[in-house]
Design an enzyme around this catalytic site. Structure first.
Site, PDB file in Angstrom:
ATOM      1  CG  PHE A 188      34.110  21.245  83.223  1.00  0.00           C
ATOM      2  CD1 PHE A 188      34.868  21.947  84.148  1.00  0.00           C
ATOM      3  CD2 PHE A 188      33.062  20.460  83.692  1.00  0.00           C
ATOM      4  CE1 PHE A 188      34.578  21.883  85.511  1.00  0.00           C
ATOM      5  CE2 PHE A 188      32.769  20.390  85.035  1.00  0.00           C
ATOM      6  CZ  PHE A 188      33.526  21.099  85.957  1.00  0.00           C
ATOM      7  CE  LYS A 208      31.597  16.804  72.629  1.00  0.00           C
ATOM      8  NZ  LYS A 208      31.757  18.153  73.236  1.00  0.00           N
ATOM      9  CD  GLU A 223      29.778  21.295  75.787  1.00  0.00           C
ATOM     10  OE1 GLU A 223      30.633  20.424  75.527  1.00  0.00           O
ATOM     11  OE2 GLU A 223      28.746  21.069  76.462  1.00  0.00           O
ATOM     12  NE  ARG A 224      30.537  22.533  80.937  1.00  0.00           N
ATOM     13  CZ  ARG A 224      29.895  22.106  82.008  1.00  0.00           C
ATOM     14  NH1 ARG A 224      29.298  22.960  82.803  1.00  0.00           N
ATOM     15  NH2 ARG A 224      29.860  20.827  82.292  1.00  0.00           N
ATOM     16  CB  SER A 263      28.292  13.442  83.924  1.00  0.00           C
ATOM     17  OG  SER A 263      27.637  13.428  82.668  1.00  0.00           O
ATOM     18  CB  CYS A 317      36.806  12.137  88.375  1.00  0.00           C
ATOM     19  SG  CYS A 317      38.427  11.533  87.935  1.00  0.00           S
ATOM     20  CD  GLU A 338      31.060  13.380  90.378  1.00  0.00           C
ATOM     21  OE1 GLU A 338      30.275  13.336  89.424  1.00  0.00           O
ATOM     22  OE2 GLU A 338      32.278  13.127  90.276  1.00  0.00           O
TER      23      GLU A 338
END
Ligand code: NAD
Length: 510
Positions: A163, A187, A190-191, A240, A295, A395
């Site tokens: 995201f 893909k 989805e957020r 993640s 990240c 994290e």
């Protein structure tokens, strides 16, 4: 069950739906399962995204397979022209793309433009494909014999994205894969799916043939579909560790190439000889920019020796940052992606307090006028942290800087090398020998010397290491081309007529 019902309660409402992109068409999903998309600054539902059905996912991958033959056979100059047009279209639409990122992801508009810009640089890089895809030749291996290699596409490739960079990370993937002659199934997270849809439309406008890029939406089922479908030859993943390690294993078991960029804990080492003004500004920017949801966020500072005395200054500078909705003028950091993310960050801050650290700046009670329902956390600084504490080990992915101390450089290096992650790190110093020792001894894949977020430009590759990466070929740059191509080696002999073999050669030539 309640969550499922909540997400379905909008199924007949008027919020816009995210389309699938299948075979060159933006189509409404027939799915009965939909997820809400929220504006993180208000938590209003601003859209819905489908969990694509099996039939829709099969249609998407079939479209990629059908388009592959013609696309991989298209001249490299034609593919280059598509991406030359594409980079211009992205430039022309950068503000629109940024607006969509801010609406769904929450980051500030200026930072959202940076998100697009860093992805755009990868697209610009793909325009050098005529050099990047060159093979090798060696003439006269033996008499009349030459060997040469071609770099060729591998088939249908797939990308699964997180995201936090709705433009940059998809752009690390499908342009590199497609310019090499592969077709691509994406893909997106989805957020934040809408930016990827805009990027797909621009790619179509740039002349990418139908079926060369397909987009499906969803969560686990879509990910499993990608890991399992035999037509898919390679998977690029960013996100993640939980998802990345799973995808690496499942995809690899099914015989696919997988590159998996994952989580991080990036340390900034502050030496007492550093340029103080510059260092503190860099540290504050890199710890709290994008609300820490990068990240490569510099989320852990190690103050060495007398640099320990710089903490009050660090706190003062941090207090000046303005928390606001990403589209508001002057905002330095926006909200976190979800109420769950905010809750998790609150808990990690509390765990530091409970374990004996010092909360120098607490952003948990921040109020943003007009946006009381947003997922805001203000900049937070926790000092006296040790490497055993939870807030150090995990994290955090929020606007939280944890501060450790070290007596000397060796101690700082020891702390970092013991941490499992190896995404990025930075040292701040004016001493070349110290910087040299650091870059030599620290076991991290991307190192900045007086550069807080050392993300390499696309002529290099993104080289996070250890627990931050699985696979052996990194994203973009030469390694990205390697990931998306296979090599064919031809050995040919054209003998003059008088050199014809007189009898069968049954032994290995020596
Ligand atoms: P995430 O892993 O939750 O989601 C990434 C993708 O994986 C999404 O498309 C999601 O649908 C899917 N997914 C989520 N959970 C899954 C599961 N259990 N099984 C299968 N698929 C799953 O990551 P996120 O929260 O969107 O992104 C934040 C994370 O990404 C952070 O850890 C951050 O460090 C990392 N990240 C790494 C890099 C890098 O280059 N190393 C860059 C950006 C973000």
């Amino acid at each position: 069950r309640l969550m499922y019902m909540a997400s379905c309660s909008y199924s007949r409402s008027s919020v816009p739906t995210t389309k699938l992109f299948i075979d060159g068409k933006f189509v409404e999903s027939k799915s009965s399962e939909w997820l809400d998309i929220h504006n993180p600054a208000t938590n209003e539902v601003i859209g819905r995204v489908p969990k694509a059905t099996q039939e829709e996912m099969l249609a998407a991958v079939d479209s990629c397979s059908r388009a592959y033959h013609a696309w991989s056979d298209t001249s490299i100059l034609t593919r280059q022209q598509v991406f030359l047009r594409y980079q211009q279209l992205i430039k022309d639409n950068i503000k629109e793309l940024a607006k969509e990122i801010t609406r769904e992801q929450g980051k500030t508009l200026a930072d959202a433009e940076g998100d697009v810009f860093r992805g755009l640089q990868v697209v610009e890089h793909t325009c050098s494909i005529t050099s990047l895809m060159l093979g090798e030749t060696l003439p006269s291996i033996t008499k009349d014999m030459d060997t040469y290699t071609y770099r060729l596409p591998i088939g249908v490739c797939a990308g699964i994205t997180p995201f936090n960079f709705p433009a940059m990370i998809p752009l690390w993937m499908f342009p590199m894969g497609m310019v090499c002659g592969n077709t691509y199934l994406l893909k997106p997270s989805e957020r934040v799916p809408s930016c990827a849809m805009m990027l797909a439309k621009l790619l179509q406008d740039a002349g990418a043939p139908d079926g060369t890029l397909n987009i499906i939406h969803g969560q686990h089922d879509a990910v499993n579909f990608i890991c399992d479908h035999p037509a898919i030859k390679a998977i690029s993943f960013v996100g993640s560790n939980q998802a990345g390690e799973y995808i690496y294993e499942r995809g690899s078991k099914n015989g696919k190439r997988v590159q998996s960029n994952m989580g991080a804990k990036n340390h900034g080492v502050v030496m007492p000889d550093a340029n103080k003004e510059n260092t503190l500004n860099q540290l504050v920017g890199a710890a709290f920019g994008a609300a820490g949801q990068r990240c490569m966020a510099l989320s852990t500072a190690i103050l060495v020796g007398d640099a320990r005395g710089w903490l009050p200054d660090l706190v003062e500078r941090t207090k000046k940052l303005r928390v606001n909705a990403g589209d508001q003028p002057g905002a330095d950091l926006g909200p976190l992606i979800s109420p769950q993310a905010k809750g998790r960050v609150h808990q990690l801050i509390q765990s530091g307090v409970d374990e004996g650290a010092t909360l120098l700046l607490d952003g948990r009670n921040v109020k943003v006028k007009g946006y009381e329902n947003g997922n805001f956390v203000g900049p937070t600084i926790i000092s006296n942290v040790t490497s055993e504490m939870k807030c150090y080990k995990e994290e955090i992915f929020g606007p939280v800087l944890v501060v450790l101390e070290a007596d000397d450089l060796d101690e700082a290096i020891k702390i970092i090398n013991k941490n499992p992650y190896g995404n990025g790190t930075a040292i701040f110093t004016t001493n070349g020998a110290v910087a040299r020792k650091y870059t030599n001894e620290v076991d991290v894949g991307q190192i900045g010397v007086n550069v807080p977020i050392p993300v390499p430009l696309p002529m290099f590759s993104f080289t996070g290491s250890r627990a931050s990466f699985r696979g052996d070929t990194n994203f973009y740059g030469k390694q990205g081309i390697q990931f998306y191509t296979q090599i064919k080696t031809v050995t040919s002999q054209w003998k003059a007529e008088d050199a014809t073999l007189k009898s069968p050669a049954v032994t290995m030539p020596t």
